[in-house]
Design a protein around this motif. Structure first.
Motif, short mmCIF file in Angstrom:
data_model
loop_
_atom_site.label_atom_id
_atom_site.label_comp_id
_atom_site.label_asym_id
_atom_site.label_seq_id
_atom_site.Cartn_x
_atom_site.Cartn_y
_atom_site.Cartn_z
N LEU A 49 0.84 -1.21 0.00
CA LEU A 49 0.00 0.00 0.00
C LEU A 49 0.87 1.25 0.00
N ALA A 50 1.87 1.24 0.91
CA ALA A 50 2.73 2.42 1.04
C ALA A 50 3.44 2.68 -0.29
N LEU A 51 3.90 1.60 -0.91
CA LEU A 51 4.64 1.73 -2.16
C LEU A 51 3.75 2.29 -3.27
N LEU A 52 2.50 1.76 -3.37
CA LEU A 52 1.58 2.24 -4.41
C LEU A 52 1.30 3.71 -4.23
N CYS A 53 0.99 4.11 -2.98
CA CYS A 53 0.68 5.52 -2.73
C CYS A 53 1.90 6.39 -3.07
N ALA A 54 3.09 5.89 -2.68
CA ALA A 54 4.28 6.70 -2.94
C ALA A 54 4.58 6.79 -4.43
N THR A 55 4.18 5.74 -5.19
CA THR A 55 4.47 5.76 -6.63
C THR A 55 3.73 6.90 -7.31
N VAL A 56 2.47 7.15 -6.90
CA VAL A 56 1.69 8.25 -7.48
C VAL A 56 2.43 9.57 -7.21
N THR A 57 2.83 9.77 -5.97
CA THR A 57 3.54 10.99 -5.60
C THR A 57 4.84 11.09 -6.39
#
Length: 1493
Positions: free
Chosen positions: A140-148
């Motif tokens: 989850l953290a990785l997916l959210c960070a990928t957008v950013t």
């Protein structure tokens, strides 16, 4: 508004959605995207910590992996704090008031990272090798960070001036660390210390698999690869996980059930016992006994039953609840497909929407369907594992109960019914558990679907709903009807199996009497009833298939027509039509599942009730026998009920320690019941029984287990070699061991088929002696052995000088010669002990005993120096194919021993059920189709094809309709469109009905044909076949396999063809709509085919291994039920329970991988399906300018169904393969050897043959198997009509072989036998066997009326039957029965005493009154009196017949015309008894032993 106040900037949707290059706002990135993973972890942490506290798997040492995970966690935490400090520094230095978000988000993130680091350590301490919770968090953290990450890169490129270098640097480091953390969490840590897998030879890889491997079931791939390369064998199977094993699962259920029973008992005591006590205190005279009886019987009606359901819920509920959670998520995800379909059609219709949205929808569709697949498979896995545990628990509970159930309760149900509880009812629960969630999930799905439909079409949905609601009662009625048919069919099936079971147990008698045809007709009659019911069920099935296939169509039709007709302005466009169709398809499943689930629940509730009744049966009173210390056995005024017939009453006995007590009395005077009372097997009404010390028990009918001879004697005790040898010698088993092919390692068949009666008795006695107990209860162990063997055993074992001389012995006996050596004699008459005393005292009292003696003591003084050497015995060589010739008589002992050891293979008797390997051959399918009939098969296929073509065309028509141009807000020719659509639908329905009916009827024709031919084939098999094949295997064929052919195969074939056409149709439609998919489909098709072959190879073999390991559970249970009293007497319950558990676990060991293999397959196939859906959508998005919305809707709504059809197809194709094996196994017996023809047409015999009964045997010899020596040879004798000939000889001399040859149970190897000048080898077997008569050794009865047992063909009048009964001294007994001749005999004639059964066999012979009569030691279990009756009857009634008697009481044949002495298969002497005694040969020695000279 709240978020914007935290960020200090406004949200702007135009920037996110309506542009060609979308991006999320800074504010959204800094708040929602950061907080989401944090909230997830904080929510999960408390629950997860609790879970870890409960489930401790041991401790994992610090490893490099763990150090790395922890370090990364700390670094992430430090970086977050660095951000926070930077915000503070910024505030103090630049005086720029940064938005609160720059403080809040990093702080929250920092705390979360700290929590994650702590969790990693806690997991290590609790032994978690790979954590799902943490993996999802990092993902989850990785997916959210990928957008950013993407938007930061874009921002840096477009507006370099706004970049904050510090924050950028920390973010990129943060992102890199997240990647590392995610990668590390995918890896697997080392196993914890002290884990089970270390001790196990072949542990299951599941507990040690990583999280990703577990959700995709990757860990079973190794086994699948093995299974693909070569057929799997037992050693490839992993051992069960400890939480699935019997020793963990069963006690939990048993504990909860006992608590339930305790609860009920507590409430009961208030109602039940008070009146009983009151009545007992009034006075101790007999009048009150009946009264208290009545109260006991009436009271329980008011009480409530203990709830088995609640016990099951408490045991398995907690684990099962996880599945409910999975199911809810999966149900919601189901509706994503139609929603995305709506958006896609909208996207194709609006040409000005940015094209990235189409790709976004496609990606979203792919992700959602994949997640749905993973969750659905996890759900099924939980369900199946629960089902498996439930089955284990039920079997274990039933087994444990069967060992303590009282005899009265045991009689309420036959062995077959109790075994059914284990096989059928446990299975029903297992099946139900997979569906049970549908009870709440189906309504939920229906509600959701209706909500979306209402949004789409408005109120006209109600028309469709009305049709559905109308369908439900129709389906419910059908389900209820099917239910009643099923009960009727089960009843017929039970009867049929019970009859088959008895036929197989008494097959020898059937063959000797030539009764096979009578019983074949009885079976066929039951079978016809069963097929009638099946036929009715088939008609119902056709109707229900019709409704099930037509329902969705009718619903769509009614909805669309109402929608179009209500208002001209209502236009049916692609979006409305196809989204509705997709939703209707979803609706179809729950609506059709509900009736199934309900009927499944009804079935399971019936099973639940049967189980509850069995588990709450009376148990044996534990206190009915008290331990004591002064005298060994003492009975005070006892009073005892056995069945309705026997009552032991007013018994008062004291037996001193170390005494030898004999119990004598007539047949049926309650001698055996007395021993049962001492064992605590009876219901005690009053008085007390006390027994000091441990007990050993030898029952009247020896109970032999299906294992080696050695195991039967040692019986689970430790092996003491010297003692074992002494016991074997004392019990006169040494000569038998030399004859058996592998000595004491010879395997004994079920119920001891390959031992003679005498050997069984001696093994049973040896078992008791070996166990070395203080008290010995011996129920007539000397009845089935020869006089001299009996004497040997008495002297060496039972008597004053025997092995047991210091023990207390209670001996029930008919042998008068032993009485003088006993210390005490109890004389029993009709359940009471009339006299007690020593031999001398009783002779002096001149009572019943003295009279009893005078009648029988036909001068039996024993000559004590009789040579023990001439040990003979009955050894009825039923060792059909165990060699009866002695090993070559070498003086060299060692040579003999070496011969023994090599010969263990020879000791194998029964053939285990073999698991056939490899693919099912086409010939099997051909055989099945032939059984159906070619025309019917072709018609069915044709109708199938028509139905699917019509179905495709009607949906294509719908897509053409939706693409009709709209003129002035209406579609002009919608009436015509609607009419054609309706017509197509109706004709489709007709086709469905036709093929469904054709298939079902075909299936019934096939199963009738297959059952008849198998029954005939089995009955035509020779005796040797039945000795090789355990009856369990045969019953399994007639039960399980025929049931499969009856009810499973037709429906599976129907579904298989259905899903095959569905898949082909869907592919066709997708190809028409988007031809580009043609590039992908072959690849996916290959992948699909490969996965399917890969799976079927392993799955089929696992299924076979599972069914092969299933029979031993039931065989062992069957054995236990028969020998329960022996097991209890020896106190071996624990060992047997342990063995049963071992067998169940062994069975589940093959079942568990097959469940997982199913899940493995489903995930891979659904992935293929999801790829097809996504590619269909993707190509539709690419070609959106050239596609009409109607065609696109059609193609994607078909694609959405494809996933389900694909999995279904593989499931069905493997099911077809696994189930068609039943046909293969039924056909198997048509290839085994058969005996000679039953009748020759035309019969060359005159009707009265044999008229004289003159037997002429010339050079006769026979062998048991073609690779063995001759068992008897060179026998040439001539017997005149009407002569009485006795046949004697020591063990294995070939006495029985001669009679087997006479009846052609075994065909002659050389020479001939002529009866009245006709060579018997040239006759039909039935012609021979029906004209000569035998009274066999074991009196076998079949359940049914007495009349049926005497005369199954109804060829004699009632008067003749009564006359026969009169001569066999049963007339008084039978006329005293309430139903006279129609008295029902229970299974195996258990409600008659052994003596009475023997007399019935005599009555059979009297009815036939043939000229040749063979008596095979028919005197085994009969007291002297009955024996004399039989002898005198034979002398008077068969005066002018030829009588051959295999004797072991020599006094019975002393007045015969001649005696034949056999030795080592050859004729030793043949002359009149007086001449033989004068010759002082072998016969003289035998007579001397028996004290006749």
């Amino acid at each position: 508004a709240y978020i914007s106040s935290v960020c200090g900037i406004d949200l702007d949707w135009n920037r996110t959605w309506h542009t060609a290059n979308p991006d999320l706002t800074q504010c959204f990135q800094n708040t929602v995207l950061v907080w989401l993973p944090c909230f997830y972890l904080w929510l999960c942490a408390p629950i997860y910590l609790l879970y870890l506290r409960r489930h401790d798997n041991g401790y994992i040492c610090m490893s490099h992996l763990n150090k790395a995970k922890t370090a990364v966690g700390f670094l992430l935490w430090i970086i977050c704090w660095a951000d926070v400090f930077y915000s503070f520094w910024e505030r103090s230095h630049d005086n720029v008031i940064s938005a609160p978000v720059h403080l809040v988000s990093p702080t929250l993130l920092g705390l979360t990272m700290l929590l994650s680091t702590l969790l990693i350590q806690y997991e290590r301490m609790k032994g978690v090798q790979s954590s799902g919770v943490m993996l999802i968090f990092w993902l989850l953290a990785l997916l959210c960070a990928t957008v950013t990450f993407r938007s930061k890169v874009l921002q840096a490129l477009e507006q370099p001036s706004t970049v904050c270098v510090w924050r950028y640097t920390t973010f990129f480091i943060y992102y890199t660390l997240l990647l590392v953390a995610f990668f590390l969490s995918c890896l697997l840590d080392q196993p914890p210390l002290f884990s089970n897998s270390v001790k196990d030879s072949n542990p299951c890889p599941e507990p040690g698999a990583s999280f990703l491997s577990r959700i995709t079931f990757w860990w079973i791939t190794r086994m699948m690869v093995t299974g693909y390369k070569r057929p799997l064998v037992e050693n490839d199977l992993w051992s069960l996980n400890s939480e699935d094993r019997s020793h963990r699962v069963v006690p939990r259920l048993v504990n909860w059930w006992n608590k339930e029973c305790q609860k009920v008992k507590r409430t009961d005591q208030k109602t039940m016992y008070s009146p009983k006590q009151a009545s007992q205190n009034e006075g101790k005279d007999g009048s009150n006994v009946e009264e208290s009886e009545i109260l006991i019987i009436k009271a329980p009606k008011k009480t409530k039953e203990p709830s088995l359901l609640w016990a099951l819920c408490l045991t398995f509920g907690p684990y099962f609840l996880i599945s409910c959670l999975y199911k809810i998520i999966q149900d919601i995800l189901m509706f994503v497909g139609p929603e995305i379909l709506r958006l896609l059609i909208h996207f194709v219709n609006n040409s000005n929407t940015p094209s990235w949205q189409g790709f976004f929808y496609t990606a979203l569709l792919f992700i959602c369907t994949c997640v749905q697949s993973l969750i659905l498979q996890q759900y099924f896995h939980v369900c199946f594992v629960s089902g498996m545990r439930l089955r284990t628990a039920v079997i274990g509970a039933v087994y444990r109960k069967a060992l303590v159930i009282s005899n009265a309760a045991r009689r309420t149900s036959t062995v077959g019914e109790i075994v059914n509880l284990m096989s059928v009812d446990a299975q029903r629960f297992m099946d139900l558990i997979t569906y049970i969630n549908m009870v709440w999930s189906a309504p939920l799905q229906v509600v959701l679907a209706l909500y979306f439909l209402w949004q789409n079409l408005g109120p006209s949905v109600l028309a469709g709903v009305a049709v559905m609601i109308l369908m439900v009662p129709v389906n419910a009625v059908i389900a209820m009807k099917t239910k009643t048919y099923q009960v009727a069919q089960m009843k017929s099936k039970d009867n049929r199996i019970k009859l088959m079971n008895e036929m197989l147990n008494g097959i020898k008698v059937l063959k000797l009497y030539a009764w096979e045809l009578a019983f074949k007709d009885k079976v066929s009659e039951i079978r016809e009833k069963e097929l009638q019911v099946l036929k009715k069920a088939a008609y119902l099935g056709a109707i229900s298939t019709f409704t099930w296939v037509c329902a969705p169509f009718l619903v769509a039709l009614s909805t669309f027509s109402v929608y179009v007709m209500v208002d001209d302005r209502n236009v049916l466009d692609a979006q409305k039509a196809f989204v509705s169709l997709a939703l209707f398809n979803i609706l179809r499943f729950p609506l059709n599942m509900l009736p199934m689930v309900i009927s499944s629940i009804v079935q399971a509730s019936v099973s639940l009730k049967r189980l509850r009744v069995f588990l709450s049966h009376e148990e044996l009173q534990e206190d009915s026998v008290e331990p004591t210390f002064n005298f060994t056995v003492c009975l005070k005024n006892w009073f005892h009920q056995v069945f309705v017939l026997f009552v032991l009453c007013r018994l008062n006995v004291l037996i001193p320690e170390g005494a030898l007590v004999a119990v004598v009395g007539h047949v049926g005077s309650g001698k055996s019941s007395l021993l049962s009372a001492l064992l605590g097997e009876m219901d005690k009404l009053e008085g007390s029984v006390a027994v000091k010390g441990s007990v050993a028990y030898v029952p009247q009918q020896a109970w032999i287990q299906n294992s080696t001879l050695k195991d039967n004697i040692v019986f689970g005790q430790e092996r003491k070699e010297a003692w074992y040898q002494r016991v074997v010698e004392a019990c006169a088993l040494q000569p038998d061991l030399e004859i058996l092919p592998a000595g004491d390692n010879t395997e004994i068949g079920e119920k001891g088929v390959n031992l003679s009666g005498g050997q069984k008795q001696r093994v049973s006695l040896a078992r008791a002696v070996y166990c070395d107990r203080l008290v010995y209860l011996l129920d007539d162990p000397l009845s089935a052995v020869d006089a001299h063997v009996g004497k040997h055993i008495f002297d060496q074992v039972i008597g004053p000088q025997g092995l047991l001389k210091d023990k207390t012995r209670v001996l029930v006996t008919h042998g008068l010669s032993y009485l003088p050596q006993t210390d005490l004699i109890l004389v029993m008459v009709e359940g009471e002990i009339t006299e007690v005393g020593s031999y001398k005292q009783l002779l002096e009292t001149e009572g019943a005993f003295a009279e009893f003696l005078r009648t029988y003591a036909a001068v039996e003084p024993t000559d004590n120096n009789g040579e023990e050497s001439s040990l003979t015995d009955d050894m009825m060589i039923c060792l059909l194919f165990f060699s009866a010739s002695k090993p070559s008589q070498t003086t060299n002992k060692e040579e003999k021993l070496s011969k023994k050891t090599t010969n263990t293979e020879a000791g194998k008797l029964t053939e285990a059920d073999k698991a056939s390997t490899g693919r099912v051959k086409l010939s099997v399918f051909r055989a099945y189709l032939k059984a159906i009939g070619v025309p019917l098969s072709c018609i069915s296929l044709l109708l199938f094809f028509t139905h699917h073509l019509l179905s495709l065309f009607s949906n294509y028509w719908l897509s053409l309709w939706t693409d009709d141009p709209v003129i002035n807000g209406t579609q002009p020719n919608r009436r015509m469109r609607l009419g054609v659509y309706g017509a197509l639908g109706l004709s489709q329905g007709v086709a469905v009905f036709g093929y469904s009916l054709a298939m079902s009827i075909g299936g019934i024709l096939a199963s009738r044909y297959l059952h008849q031919s198998m029954l005939y084939d089995v009955l035509r098999s020779p005796m040797s076949f039945f000795e090789r094949t355990p009856s369990g295997n045969l019953v399994n064929r007639f039960g399980k396999e025929i049931d499969t052919i009856d009810s499973v195969i037709p429906s599976i074939l129907k579904m298989f063809t259905g899903s095959l056409f569905n898949v082909l149709g869907a592919c066709l439609v997708i190809l028409i709509a988007t031809p580009w998919v043609a590039i992908i489909i072959p690849f996916l098709g290959l992948l699909y085919f490969f996965v399917q072959r890969f799976y079927v190879a392993s799955s089929r073999q696992l299924k076979r291994l599972e069914s092969v390991s299933r029979s031993p559970i039931y065989t062992h249970f069957n054995e236990t039920l028969l020998g329960a009293s022996v097991i209890r007497a020896f106190g071996e319950q624990e060992r047997f329970i342990h063995e049963s558990d071992r067998r169940v676990d062994h069975n589940q060991k093959a079942y568990y991988p097959s469940i997982v293999a199913n899940r493995w397959l489903a995930i891979r196939l659904e992935f293929v399906g999801n790829c097809i859906v996504s590619f269909a959508a993707l190509f539709a998005v690419i070609a959106r300018d050239s596609l009409s919305p109607g065609i696109m809707g059609l193609s994607i709504s078909y694609a959405l169904q494809l996933t389900a059809s694909l999995t279904w197809l593989v499931r069905m194709s493997s099911d077809v393969e696994t189930n068609i094996v039943a046909v293969e196994r039924v056909k198997e017996y048509s290839d085994t050897e058969k005996e000679a023809e039953w009748r020759h047409e035309p019969s060359g015999l005159n009707t009265g043959w044999p008229t004289v009964g003159c037997i002429d045997i010339q050079d006769f010899g026979l062998r048991y198997r073609h690779d063995m020596d001759l068992a008897i040879h060179n026998i040439t004798i001539h017997i005149n009509g009407g002569e009485k000939v006795g046949i004697v000889g020591r063990t294995g001399a070939g006495k029985s072989s001669l009679t087997l040859g006479l009846f052609r149970i075994i065909e002659a190897a050389e020479g001939h036998i002529f009866i009245d000048g006709v060579d018997i080898a040239k006759m039909g077997l039935h012609e021979l066997r029906s004209r000569i008569t035998i009274i066999p050794q074991d009196p076998v009865l079949f359940s049914g009326s007495l009349r049926m047992n005497l005369d199954p063909f109804d060829s004699y009048s009632d008067d003749e039957v009564w006359t026969a009964l009169e001569f066999s001294h049963l007339k008084d007994f039978v006329s005293g029965l309430p139903d006279k001749l129609n008295h029902e005999c229970s299974e195996g004639g258990e409600n008659l005493s052994v003596g009475q059964r023997q007399l019935l066999c005599l009555a059979r012979a009297l009815l036939r009154k043939s000229k040749v009569l063979v008596l095979d030691e028919a005197t085994a279990a009969v007291d002297m009196e009955t024996d004399n009756l039989i002898q005198s009857t034979i002398r008077s009634q068969f005066e002018d017949s030829t009588v051959l008697t295999i004797a072991h009481r020599l006094n019975t044949i002393m007045d015969y015309t001649r005696v034949l002495v056999l030795d080592k298969g050859e004729m030793a002497e043949f002359d009149s008894p007086s001449n033989l005694i004068a010759q002082r040969g072998a016969f003289y020695n035998m007579a001397k032993d028996s004290g006749l000279v």
